[in-house]
Motif scaffolding. Structure first.
Motif, short mmCIF file in Angstrom:
data_model
loop_
_atom_site.label_atom_id
_atom_site.label_comp_id
_atom_site.label_asym_id
_atom_site.label_seq_id
_atom_site.Cartn_x
_atom_site.Cartn_y
_atom_site.Cartn_z
N ILE A 50 0.87 -1.19 0.00
CA ILE A 50 0.00 0.00 0.00
C ILE A 50 0.90 1.23 0.00
O ILE A 50 1.94 1.24 0.66
N GLU A 73 -10.16 11.04 3.33
CA GLU A 73 -10.22 10.26 2.09
C GLU A 73 -9.08 9.24 2.05
O GLU A 73 -9.26 8.10 1.61
N ASP A 74 -7.89 9.66 2.51
CA ASP A 74 -6.76 8.72 2.58
C ASP A 74 -7.08 7.55 3.51
O ASP A 74 -6.80 6.39 3.18
N GLU A 76 -9.92 6.34 4.35
CA GLU A 76 -10.92 5.45 3.74
C GLU A 76 -10.25 4.47 2.78
O GLU A 76 -10.53 3.27 2.79
N GLU A 77 -9.35 5.01 1.94
CA GLU A 77 -8.69 4.17 0.94
C GLU A 77 -7.75 3.16 1.60
O GLU A 77 -7.72 1.99 1.22
N ARG A 80 -9.64 0.44 3.39
CA ARG A 80 -10.21 -0.49 2.41
C ARG A 80 -9.14 -1.47 1.93
O ARG A 80 -9.40 -2.67 1.79
N ALA A 81 -7.94 -0.97 1.71
CA ALA A 81 -6.84 -1.83 1.26
C ALA A 81 -6.45 -2.83 2.34
O ALA A 81 -6.19 -4.00 2.06
#
Length: 279
Positions: A50, A73-74, A76-77, A80-81
């Protein structure tokens, strides 16, 4: 319309399409090159890789740079990863950031700590403030020999929380206005919250006493917020730091260039290596 006028219109139409599409084509090419390197790194180490790399990039029509920091936003990403990563496989998080929102950094740090397999944070250049908070959550911190971490003392607006508390202590509560007293109260709470978080991230790997000591040092405002904690200093503090950054990570960082329309301030000529010729 004359033939010359027709071809002139076609020329200008193609020219403007070029101006609009070329930056996006360049960015897409960079993305593909990055994915190729990430795949190579993932296969080499058997891990989920990541990245959270905050550099200014120029992808718009006029090459306007966008400055980045750790945002919701970071988180969240990245969350998710991490959720999608195999539970029995390591995670390598490549981190390059000046910091950002404590909320977002906290979410990433806790998710990284809770991953069942080994987690490694790789810092090729710097991971300050919230970036350091995330690094502390990993089983291993791998830094370039000249990379740096930073203190994690919370900031309230433009002021460090520890400095607000000290200012009120020095002046005396009876000599400051209500707004400053409220600010100092919030500052004390912010320091305790971050200190408790750092302790919870470290206690399993460092033991309770060492975790408390490190949490105190990193949040008390001993240094300015941009103070660089080098590899040597990190080891002196007792942090477990390694320096074997994979070569693929350096190659990846080369694909996060500063805006190309601005003249660079650093240039270099690689030393020429003579190739042996077979006779």
């Amino acid at each position: 319309m004359s033939s010359a006028g027709f071809w002139s219109s076609i020329f200008w139409l193609l020219f403007f399409l070029y101006l609009l599409l070329w930056p996006q084509m360049q960015f897409r090419s960079l993305q593909l090159a990055r994915l190729k390197l990430l795949k190579r790194l993932s296969e080499k180490h058997g891990s989920t890789v990541i990245t959270m790399i905050h550099r200014q990039e120029s992808i718009g029509l006029f090459g306007i740079p966008f400055y980045k920091f750790i945002s919701v936003e970071d988180s969240e990403e990245v969350l998710r990863a991490i959720r999608s990563a195999p539970k029995d496989k390591p995670i390598d998080l490549i981190l390059h950031t000046p910091g950002g929102l404590v909320l977002a950094a906290t979410q990433i740090a806790k998710a990284l700590k809770d991953h069942p397999a080994e987690t490694r944070v790789i810092v090729p250049h710097y991971a300050m403030s919230g970036g350091t908070l995330i690094a502390l959550a990993a089983d291993k911190i791998i830094m370039d020999p000249h990379a740096v971490l930073g203190p994690v003392d919370p900031q309230l607006g433009q002021y460090p929380a520890p400095s607000i508390v000290r200012a009120v202590e020095k002046k005396g509560t009876e000599k400051v206005d209500d707004q400053t007293l409220i600010l100092a109260d919030v500052a004390e709470k912010a320091i305790k919250q971050v200190r408790d978080l750092v302790y919870s991230l470290l206690k399993d790997r460092y033991g309770e006493e060492k975790a408390k000591e490190l949490a105190q040092i990193l949040t008390e405002g001993r240094w300015t917020h941009d103070y660089p904690i080098t590899v040597e200093h990190a080891k002196e503090l007792g942090l477990h730091v390694e320096t074997d950054v994979p070569q693929e990570v350096y190659a990846l960082m080369n694909l996060y260039k500063q805006p190309m329309k601005q003249r660079g301030t650093v240039e270099y000529m690689p030393y020429p290596v003579r190739q042996d010729t077979k006779r």
